[in-house]
Design a protein around this motif. Sequence first.
Motif, PDB file in Angstrom:
ATOM      1  N   LYS A 106       0.887  -1.375   0.117  1.00  0.00           N
ATOM      2  CA  LYS A 106       0.004   0.155   0.006  1.00  0.00           C
ATOM      3  C   LYS A 106       0.737   1.476   0.133  1.00  0.00           C
ATOM      4  CE  LYS A 106      -3.998  -1.649   2.331  1.00  0.00           C
ATOM      5  NZ  LYS A 106      -4.832  -1.899   3.367  1.00  0.00           N
ATOM      6  N   LEU A 107       2.012   1.392   0.635  1.00  0.00           N
ATOM      7  CA  LEU A 107       2.835   2.441   0.851  1.00  0.00           C
ATOM      8  C   LEU A 107       3.550   2.655  -0.611  1.00  0.00           C
ATOM      9  CD1 LEU A 107       4.382   4.690   2.685  1.00  0.00           C
ATOM     10  CD2 LEU A 107       6.145   2.702   2.711  1.00  0.00           C
ATOM     11  N   LEU A 108       3.928   1.577  -1.257  1.00  0.00           N
ATOM     12  CA  LEU A 108       4.475   1.720  -2.624  1.00  0.00           C
ATOM     13  C   LEU A 108       3.407   2.440  -3.563  1.00  0.00           C
ATOM     14  CD1 LEU A 108       6.628  -1.308  -2.883  1.00  0.00           C
ATOM     15  CD2 LEU A 108       7.415   1.077  -2.774  1.00  0.00           C
ATOM     16  N   THR A 109       2.010   1.900  -3.288  1.00  0.00           N
ATOM     17  CA  THR A 109       1.310   2.353  -4.478  1.00  0.00           C
ATOM     18  C   THR A 109       0.846   3.733  -4.242  1.00  0.00           C
ATOM     19  OG1 THR A 109       0.355  -0.106  -4.292  1.00  0.00           O
ATOM     20  CG2 THR A 109      -1.191   1.596  -5.301  1.00  0.00           C
ATOM     21  N   TYR A 110       0.572   4.098  -2.950  1.00  0.00           N
ATOM     22  CA  TYR A 110       0.275   5.375  -2.750  1.00  0.00           C
ATOM     23  C   TYR A 110       1.140   6.306  -2.873  1.00  0.00           C
ATOM     24  CZ  TYR A 110      -3.746   3.361  -0.207  1.00  0.00           C
ATOM     25  OH  TYR A 110      -5.063   3.044   0.529  1.00  0.00           O
ATOM     26  N   THR A 111       2.505   5.926  -2.878  1.00  0.00           N
ATOM     27  CA  THR A 111       3.439   6.704  -3.180  1.00  0.00           C
ATOM     28  C   THR A 111       3.843   7.056  -4.560  1.00  0.00           C
ATOM     29  OG1 THR A 111       4.941   6.128  -0.965  1.00  0.00           O
ATOM     30  CG2 THR A 111       6.083   7.378  -2.769  1.00  0.00           C
ATOM     31  N   GLY A 112       3.704   5.926  -5.300  1.00  0.00           N
ATOM     32  CA  GLY A 112       3.575   6.116  -6.904  1.00  0.00           C
ATOM     33  C   GLY A 112       2.615   6.809  -7.371  1.00  0.00           C
ATOM     34  N   SER A 113       1.231   6.872  -6.838  1.00  0.00           N
ATOM     35  CA  SER A 113       0.051   7.427  -7.368  1.00  0.00           C
ATOM     36  C   SER A 113       0.448   9.046  -6.809  1.00  0.00           C
ATOM     37  CB  SER A 113      -0.947   7.055  -6.530  1.00  0.00           C
ATOM     38  OG  SER A 113      -1.329   5.990  -6.985  1.00  0.00           O
ATOM     39  N   VAL A 171       7.117  10.609 -13.583  1.00  0.00           N
ATOM     40  CA  VAL A 171       6.115   9.694 -14.040  1.00  0.00           C
ATOM     41  C   VAL A 171       6.745   8.168 -13.926  1.00  0.00           C
ATOM     42  CG1 VAL A 171       4.715   9.015 -15.966  1.00  0.00           C
ATOM     43  CG2 VAL A 171       4.667  11.182 -15.337  1.00  0.00           C
ATOM     44  N   ALA A 172       7.890   8.227 -14.594  1.00  0.00           N
ATOM     45  CA  ALA A 172       8.275   6.918 -14.571  1.00  0.00           C
ATOM     46  C   ALA A 172       8.677   6.083 -13.130  1.00  0.00           C
ATOM     47  CB  ALA A 172       9.705   6.739 -15.384  1.00  0.00           C
ATOM     48  N   ILE A 173       9.121   6.852 -12.376  1.00  0.00           N
ATOM     49  CA  ILE A 173       9.343   6.474 -11.011  1.00  0.00           C
ATOM     50  C   ILE A 173       7.878   6.225 -10.369  1.00  0.00           C
ATOM     51  CG2 ILE A 173      10.251   7.173  -8.552  1.00  0.00           C
ATOM     52  CD1 ILE A 173      12.422   8.497 -10.090  1.00  0.00           C
ATOM     53  N   GLY A 174       7.137   7.069 -10.561  1.00  0.00           N
ATOM     54  CA  GLY A 174       5.572   6.711  -9.715  1.00  0.00           C
ATOM     55  C   GLY A 174       5.274   5.465 -10.450  1.00  0.00           C
ATOM     56  N   PHE A 175       5.123   5.267 -11.970  1.00  0.00           N
ATOM     57  CA  PHE A 175       4.634   4.153 -12.522  1.00  0.00           C
ATOM     58  C   PHE A 175       5.388   2.907 -11.801  1.00  0.00           C
ATOM     59  CE2 PHE A 175       5.004   0.811 -15.754  1.00  0.00           C
ATOM     60  CZ  PHE A 175       3.686   0.731 -15.919  1.00  0.00           C
ATOM     61  N   VAL A 176       6.597   2.810 -11.938  1.00  0.00           N
ATOM     62  CA  VAL A 176       7.229   1.733 -11.231  1.00  0.00           C
ATOM     63  C   VAL A 176       7.023   1.517 -10.010  1.00  0.00           C
ATOM     64  CG1 VAL A 176       9.528   0.971 -10.787  1.00  0.00           C
ATOM     65  CG2 VAL A 176       9.183   1.740 -12.901  1.00  0.00           C
ATOM     66  N   LEU A 177       6.878   2.416  -9.121  1.00  0.00           N
ATOM     67  CA  LEU A 177       6.393   2.442  -7.660  1.00  0.00           C
ATOM     68  C   LEU A 177       4.989   1.616  -7.537  1.00  0.00           C
ATOM     69  CD1 LEU A 177       7.925   5.258  -5.661  1.00  0.00           C
ATOM     70  CD2 LEU A 177       8.729   3.192  -5.662  1.00  0.00           C
ATOM     71  N   CYS A 178       3.939   2.391  -8.573  1.00  0.00           N
ATOM     72  CA  CYS A 178       2.693   1.658  -8.455  1.00  0.00           C
ATOM     73  C   CYS A 178       2.762   0.169  -9.022  1.00  0.00           C
ATOM     74  CB  CYS A 178       1.773   2.371  -9.495  1.00  0.00           C
ATOM     75  SG  CYS A 178       1.231   3.943  -8.757  1.00  0.00           S
ATOM     76  N   LEU A 179       3.564  -0.150  -9.913  1.00  0.00           N
ATOM     77  CA  LEU A 179       3.475  -1.370 -10.366  1.00  0.00           C
ATOM     78  C   LEU A 179       4.276  -2.537  -9.395  1.00  0.00           C
ATOM     79  CD1 LEU A 179       3.365  -3.412 -12.719  1.00  0.00           C
ATOM     80  CD2 LEU A 179       5.885  -2.652 -13.301  1.00  0.00           C
ATOM     81  N   LEU A 180       5.117  -2.173  -8.688  1.00  0.00           N
ATOM     82  CA  LEU A 180       5.832  -2.805  -7.490  1.00  0.00           C
ATOM     83  C   LEU A 180       4.999  -3.075  -6.343  1.00  0.00           C
ATOM     84  CD1 LEU A 180       9.610  -1.460  -7.682  1.00  0.00           C
ATOM     85  CD2 LEU A 180       8.775  -3.724  -8.390  1.00  0.00           C
ATOM     86  N   GLY A 181       4.227  -1.751  -6.158  1.00  0.00           N
ATOM     87  CA  GLY A 181       3.048  -2.073  -5.081  1.00  0.00           C
ATOM     88  C   GLY A 181       2.045  -2.965  -5.282  1.00  0.00           C
ATOM     89  N   ARG A 182       1.597  -2.978  -6.436  1.00  0.00           N
ATOM     90  CA  ARG A 182       0.761  -3.975  -6.984  1.00  0.00           C
ATOM     91  C   ARG A 182       1.172  -5.430  -7.074  1.00  0.00           C
ATOM     92  NH1 ARG A 182      -4.133  -2.844  -5.346  1.00  0.00           N
ATOM     93  NH2 ARG A 182      -2.538  -2.984  -3.950  1.00  0.00           N
ATOM     94  N   LEU A 183       2.509  -5.549  -7.529  1.00  0.00           N
ATOM     95  CA  LEU A 183       2.888  -6.692  -7.568  1.00  0.00           C
ATOM     96  C   LEU A 183       3.270  -7.431  -6.059  1.00  0.00           C
ATOM     97  CD1 LEU A 183       5.501  -6.683 -10.632  1.00  0.00           C
ATOM     98  CD2 LEU A 183       3.254  -8.085 -10.415  1.00  0.00           C
ATOM     99  N   ALA A 184       3.806  -6.434  -5.406  1.00  0.00           N
ATOM    100  CA  ALA A 184       3.920  -6.935  -4.017  1.00  0.00           C
ATOM    101  C   ALA A 184       2.713  -7.521  -3.115  1.00  0.00           C
ATOM    102  CB  ALA A 184       4.570  -5.970  -2.919  1.00  0.00           C
ATOM    103  N   SER A 185       1.519  -7.286  -3.410  1.00  0.00           N
ATOM    104  CA  SER A 185       0.335  -7.469  -2.876  1.00  0.00           C
ATOM    105  C   SER A 185      -0.099  -8.842  -3.390  1.00  0.00           C
ATOM    106  CB  SER A 185      -0.771  -6.534  -2.821  1.00  0.00           C
ATOM    107  OG  SER A 185      -1.301  -6.363  -4.407  1.00  0.00           O
TER     108      SER A 185
END
Length: 93
Positions: free
Chosen positions: A4-11, A43-57
């Motif tokens: 959740k932290l990674l996804t929120y930070t990326g968003s 944008v690239a860093i935010g996308f990667v963080l969102c992707l990692l957050g979703r994959l971590a869940s």
Amino acid sequence: TMSKLLTYTGSILTLHSAYSCLHYRSLINSHSTHPPVDVVVEVAIGFVLCLLGRLASVSFCKITERAAGLGALHDTRDFDIYNTRAKIVFGER
């Protein structure tokens, strides 16, 4: 949790980059078609963080067990009978 932290930070980074791009375009007078480099990187860093957050869940190694009374999947005859409308469409009897 970490996902959740990674996804929120990326968003938040993605939304901030959109605001930065709009602010940049309001400050310049020319109609530039390319966004600034820092916006693209953000944008690239935010996308990667969102992707990692979703994959971590996602749990990749979830072990499931079949009931003891059931055999192997290929032993069942559930999917062997095919009743389709092909006989009606193609006129076969």
